[in-house]
Design an enzyme around this catalytic site. Sequence first.
Site, PDB file in Angstrom:
ATOM      1  N   HIS A  21       0.785  -1.225   0.000  1.00  0.00           N
ATOM      2  CA  HIS A  21       0.000   0.000   0.000  1.00  0.00           C
ATOM      3  C   HIS A  21       0.815   1.273   0.000  1.00  0.00           C
ATOM      4  O   HIS A  21       0.270   2.358   0.156  1.00  0.00           O
ATOM      5  CB  HIS A  21      -0.954  -0.008   1.184  1.00  0.00           C
ATOM      6  CG  HIS A  21      -0.291   0.405   2.459  1.00  0.00           C
ATOM      7  ND1 HIS A  21       0.612  -0.394   3.098  1.00  0.00           N
ATOM      8  CD2 HIS A  21      -0.391   1.533   3.179  1.00  0.00           C
ATOM      9  CE1 HIS A  21       1.027   0.231   4.183  1.00  0.00           C
ATOM     10  NE2 HIS A  21       0.436   1.396   4.253  1.00  0.00           N
ATOM     11  N   TYR A  39      -6.373   4.224  18.240  1.00  0.00           N
ATOM     12  CA  TYR A  39      -6.247   5.004  17.005  1.00  0.00           C
ATOM     13  C   TYR A  39      -7.292   4.571  15.979  1.00  0.00           C
ATOM     14  O   TYR A  39      -7.594   3.381  15.842  1.00  0.00           O
ATOM     15  CB  TYR A  39      -4.849   4.806  16.408  1.00  0.00           C
ATOM     16  CG  TYR A  39      -4.743   5.219  14.965  1.00  0.00           C
ATOM     17  CD1 TYR A  39      -4.454   6.533  14.624  1.00  0.00           C
ATOM     18  CD2 TYR A  39      -4.950   4.300  13.943  1.00  0.00           C
ATOM     19  CE1 TYR A  39      -4.372   6.909  13.290  1.00  0.00           C
ATOM     20  CE2 TYR A  39      -4.872   4.676  12.620  1.00  0.00           C
ATOM     21  CZ  TYR A  39      -4.579   5.981  12.297  1.00  0.00           C
ATOM     22  OH  TYR A  39      -4.509   6.359  10.985  1.00  0.00           O
ATOM     23  N   THR A  50      -5.085  10.682   5.393  1.00  0.00           N
ATOM     24  CA  THR A  50      -5.852  10.498   6.620  1.00  0.00           C
ATOM     25  C   THR A  50      -5.321  11.404   7.713  1.00  0.00           C
ATOM     26  O   THR A  50      -4.221  11.941   7.627  1.00  0.00           O
ATOM     27  CB  THR A  50      -5.740   9.045   7.135  1.00  0.00           C
ATOM     28  OG1 THR A  50      -4.367   8.776   7.423  1.00  0.00           O
ATOM     29  CG2 THR A  50      -6.262   8.053   6.119  1.00  0.00           C
TER      30      THR A  50
END
Length: 823
Positions: free
Chosen positions: A367, A498, A511
Amino acid sequence: MSKSLNESLANQQPPSSGTDRPSPNGVKDAYSASEREPLAESGPKEKPGITYAAQDKLPKLPIPELEDTCRKYQLALEPLQSQREQDDTAAAVQDFLKGDGPELQSRLKKYATGKTSYIEQFWYDSYLNFDNSVVLNLNPFFLLEDDPTPARNNQVTRAASLVISALSFVRAVRKEELPPDTLRGTPLCMYQYSRLFSTARIPTESGCQIAQDSGSHHIVVLCKGQFYWFDVMDDNSDIIMTEKDLALNLQVIVDDAEETPIQEAAKGALGVLSTENRKIWAGLRDVLTRDDQSNNADCLSIVDSALFVLCLDYTEPKNGAELCGNMLCGTSEVVKGVQIGTCTNRWYDKMQIIVCKNGSAGINFEHTGVDGHTVLRMASDVYTDTILRFAKSINGQAPSLWTSTSPDPSKRDPSSFGDVSTTPHKLEWDMHPELSTALRFAETRLADLIQQNEFEILEFAGYGKNFITSMGLSPDAFVQMAFQAAYYGLYGRVENIYEPAMTKVFLHGRTEAIRAATHESVEFVKTFWADTSPQKKVDALKKATQKHTALTKECAKALGQDRHLYALYCVWQRAVDEEGAEAASSDGYSSPADGASSAGATSPGHDQSISSSPSRSRGAKKIDTSRSRSKSTSNKPPIQQIPSLFSDSGYDRINTTILSTSNCGNPALRHFGFGPSSADGFGIGYIIKEDSISICISSKHRQTRRFVESLEAYFLEVKRLLRSVKKGQGTGRSRVRESEGPKKGGRGKVIKADVQGIDTVPASGGEEEGEDEDEGLGGYGFFDAGMLLQALKASQEEKEKPSGKAAESARRTIGKKLRVSEY
């Protein structure tokens, strides 16, 4: 069609300058400047298609005010600290605001001038400089729901169906026909989609790079650790094989792989090398490519440049937990001293579609190049397309997901395909003794890593989104409180938790970190486990979920504290590197290489500060505490003293996540998950469906099963509490009942329903805390698994292609050609 990806593209590049990173395997020179350094360009140029039409209208990620960030940082830490620790952090923050903070903020704003994002390059580098294995540390997974048509749930049929749908997605991206993602009508950044396919994470001695062959039109198939390839698209990005043709190729590959005993094949399963430490893997790639007489370089190029890798596993996991483990890291099974598990049937440097023997399928993706939201869109569209194509086979008028489709390959003139090879070829590696030894050591290290982790799932069918919203609560906030309450019930303490909030409403947004442990959530979990009335418990739950929803909205606006603080740290480190270089030039000390100030930025404290995402970097450097914030008698420039905020223990605390969570809401998925982000933590991926909640939890053997059972018990208990409180407040009649009103002369006997036994919407309705935060996302929740800090190609000018008849012919002969005519 290219020959060796490294060889054919190297001739296009100018000579490397002295500032380039060392490239022992030649990969650096194998790609164009825009592909090697995607962030050097300011952004994509205007494109005619719809996919990127809104890019120029997206706002840039804002740099928060320094005072606001510091205030939020303290608020996030307070629930986790003692009074003394809070006082120490407050003093460090004040020192930072009066000292280094304003200077670093000024430098950050100056650095961000002319860039698309102030955090992008720092974030990108932090992932590419990660040295440890990407398995369980970086790569997440999606587990798809089974095909709704049972007859298609066998390996070859399911794999062929998924590949055809994936190729349709590739075509839509390349032709820029993919509709943009939106959030309540607002377009989201589509920056990553051009980097979704035909990319590879390439390790070098000084960090990894993301390489891409944008003209690729073949796939690689792994079966029992053996590699095969064939072309699936033409130069116009049209699909050149029918689903039946593809299934035939896959069956040929499965049958060919069966001819080699699994234990023998395992000895040459080179995919396991992609699980190694990145520097070791870089050296091994050099071994693969340095012999001019070997075809290993060509084989490696075929794998690197493939659109994606299809992994055909020979096993059938027995349950959901085993399935999740298989998709995340493969299985480990040693027979007679040889590893025959599916962990060797992978190539972790690329996107992988994994299909088990029984048709169960999932996606494991590298990713660095893409954000999880992007891969989730692909997974959703691929799954949807498989259903729509089946419907179209029944009713030709059934709709299609795509703006346009490829011409029917069965009706095309074969000569129109161009110079392609649709017959599968088997890659035959030259297994030097050095490679065989390295493969053995890589496998044993991978087996250790797999054995150190465990996975459990919860498929809670008691209720889901419908019931939660009927209680006036946010589904995501509700589940977040469940994690905290269940953990507190086991351990009697609150830990750092988180959750990522998506910021793709901004150009190149990724993000922001939601630090879900708040004063309100702490009060709730203590109240929940106390001997108090149901009303007080429910009131505390509502306050906690309202606070979490407010935090989520704030972070989605890029107004959190984590990303900003990390960027400030990186700016400080750049300044240290620059001043260190100046000092070296005058004092005779060795100077860091040019460009190291950016590429070498390491994360302060725990690795969480790098990514704060489901796929965490774990090997990042700790802060060098020798750089004390106290005054020194040395002649170091002041900027080299580590700022007080980053040397405070609170910064390490906030960046050490125990409960690492992420919400992925999409009906195409059965589960998704990732490894734990810390040695004593849990990795929690969850999906909130209409009437159920699916959770996958990983940990390094921290009573994961017991934690799952505690969660289930909490879900049942909190439902009982909510209903008991609601029962005391009224009938809970839905609005449609209220609209009837008292009527006279009604015919027939009125049947009274047991409203407490049905999940009805409260009459008050419309409460803000009950708002579905995923509404408008098209089912793509606040899932973060990606750090692609790369640009779309900034230039669309025609590049010189490494083609030509000789090159095409050479590529077509790579590997042993399999016989298809027998089938």
